[in-house]
Design a protein around this motif. Sequence first.
Motif, PDB file in Angstrom:
ATOM      1  N   ASN A   1       0.823  -1.216   0.000  1.00 13.39           N
ATOM      2  CA  ASN A   1       0.000   0.000   0.000  1.00 13.39           C
ATOM      3  C   ASN A   1       0.853   1.260   0.000  1.00 13.39           C
TER       4      ASN A   1
ATOM      5  N   THR B   1       2.353   1.622  -3.496  1.00 15.64           N
ATOM      6  CA  THR B   1       1.310   2.060  -4.413  1.00 15.64           C
ATOM      7  C   THR B   1       1.070   3.558  -4.286  1.00 15.64           C
ATOM      8  N   LEU B   2       0.899   4.043  -3.073  1.00 16.10           N
ATOM      9  CA  LEU B   2       0.634   5.454  -2.850  1.00 16.10           C
ATOM     10  C   LEU B   2       1.791   6.317  -3.355  1.00 16.10           C
TER      11      LEU B   2
ATOM     12  N   LYS C   1       1.637   8.949  -6.567  1.00 13.59           N
ATOM     13  CA  LYS C   1       1.952  10.365  -6.351  1.00 13.59           C
ATOM     14  C   LYS C   1       3.045  10.842  -7.303  1.00 13.59           C
TER      15      LYS C   1
ATOM     16  N   GLN D   1      -0.364  14.106 -11.831  1.00 12.94           N
ATOM     17  CA  GLN D   1      -1.706  14.139 -11.268  1.00 12.94           C
ATOM     18  C   GLN D   1      -2.504  15.364 -11.710  1.00 12.94           C
TER      19      GLN D   1
ATOM     20  N   ASN E   1      -9.162   0.379  -2.269  1.00  9.87           N
ATOM     21  CA  ASN E   1      -7.871   1.004  -2.036  1.00  9.87           C
ATOM     22  C   ASN E   1      -7.482   1.856  -3.233  1.00  9.87           C
ATOM     23  N   TRP E   2      -6.394   2.593  -3.098  1.00 10.13           N
ATOM     24  CA  TRP E   2      -5.883   3.401  -4.195  1.00 10.13           C
ATOM     25  C   TRP E   2      -5.695   2.538  -5.423  1.00 10.13           C
ATOM     26  N   HIS E   3      -6.170   3.038  -6.559  1.00 10.70           N
ATOM     27  CA  HIS E   3      -6.034   2.287  -7.804  1.00 10.70           C
ATOM     28  C   HIS E   3      -6.156   3.222  -9.000  1.00 10.70           C
TER      29      HIS E   3
ATOM     30  N   ILE F   1      -6.103  11.252  -5.779  1.00 11.15           N
ATOM     31  CA  ILE F   1      -4.756  11.413  -5.232  1.00 11.15           C
ATOM     32  C   ILE F   1      -4.323  12.875  -5.165  1.00 11.15           C
TER      33      ILE F   1
ATOM     34  N   ALA G   1      -5.178   8.380 -10.104  1.00  7.47           N
ATOM     35  CA  ALA G   1      -5.380   7.428  -9.007  1.00  7.47           C
ATOM     36  C   ALA G   1      -6.489   7.923  -8.080  1.00  7.47           C
ATOM     37  N   HIS G   2      -7.265   6.980  -7.589  1.00  9.61           N
ATOM     38  CA  HIS G   2      -8.382   7.310  -6.711  1.00  9.61           C
ATOM     39  C   HIS G   2      -8.728   6.119  -5.835  1.00  9.61           C
ATOM     40  N   ARG G   3      -9.549   6.379  -4.840  1.00 13.02           N
ATOM     41  CA  ARG G   3     -10.050   5.311  -3.973  1.00 13.02           C
ATOM     42  C   ARG G   3     -11.466   5.629  -3.547  1.00 13.02           C
TER      43      ARG G   3
END
Length: 172
Positions: free
Chosen positions: A4, A7-8, A12, A16, A72-74, A132, A152-154
């Motif tokens: 995780n 990924t974050l 970033k 973005q 989760n962030w994806h 993100i 990226a979003h969650r």
Amino acid sequence: MAKNKWTLEKFKEMDQNLFIQVFDGDDLIYNNLQNNNVELLFGKIKKLYSLDLFEYKNKISHRITKSGYYQNWHIDGRRIFELRPGIVCPSNPNSNNKYQIHNIYNPVPTYSILYYGSSYNHDFNGGSIEFINGIIIKPTKNMCIIFDSNLAHRVNLQTSGERKVSLVMLFR
């Protein structure tokens, strides 16, 4: 480094400053979308943003989520692939990195559209969408969010109710 956290950090690093727009639709657009008819939705987007989506192929999925749901962030159309002994990433079989971004679709989607059939704090609680770049949206019924699929979003934890959303992924 944990998956995780990797990924974050990776998301970033990506650009973005990508396209994202939010507008209100109506029940007619939502009902047509439930029947996998995108013409009214694409027509409204073309009128608002001069973006012709009729030239894209699309994949539509509909979800009704309940308490306990989150994502989760994806990035739409991709997932984080964790390498383990004897397992290689299908997108990049020669990589030695522990984590890889794996493309689920080829080609990957260009734009994603979320169209809501329910409202935050009325039909469901929690379940806001967070991007993100810091944008958090608490959707209302017939709200449409169109964004670059690389953004990226969650989905934050849904605590109650039914959250209805349709996802349209657009491919070149």
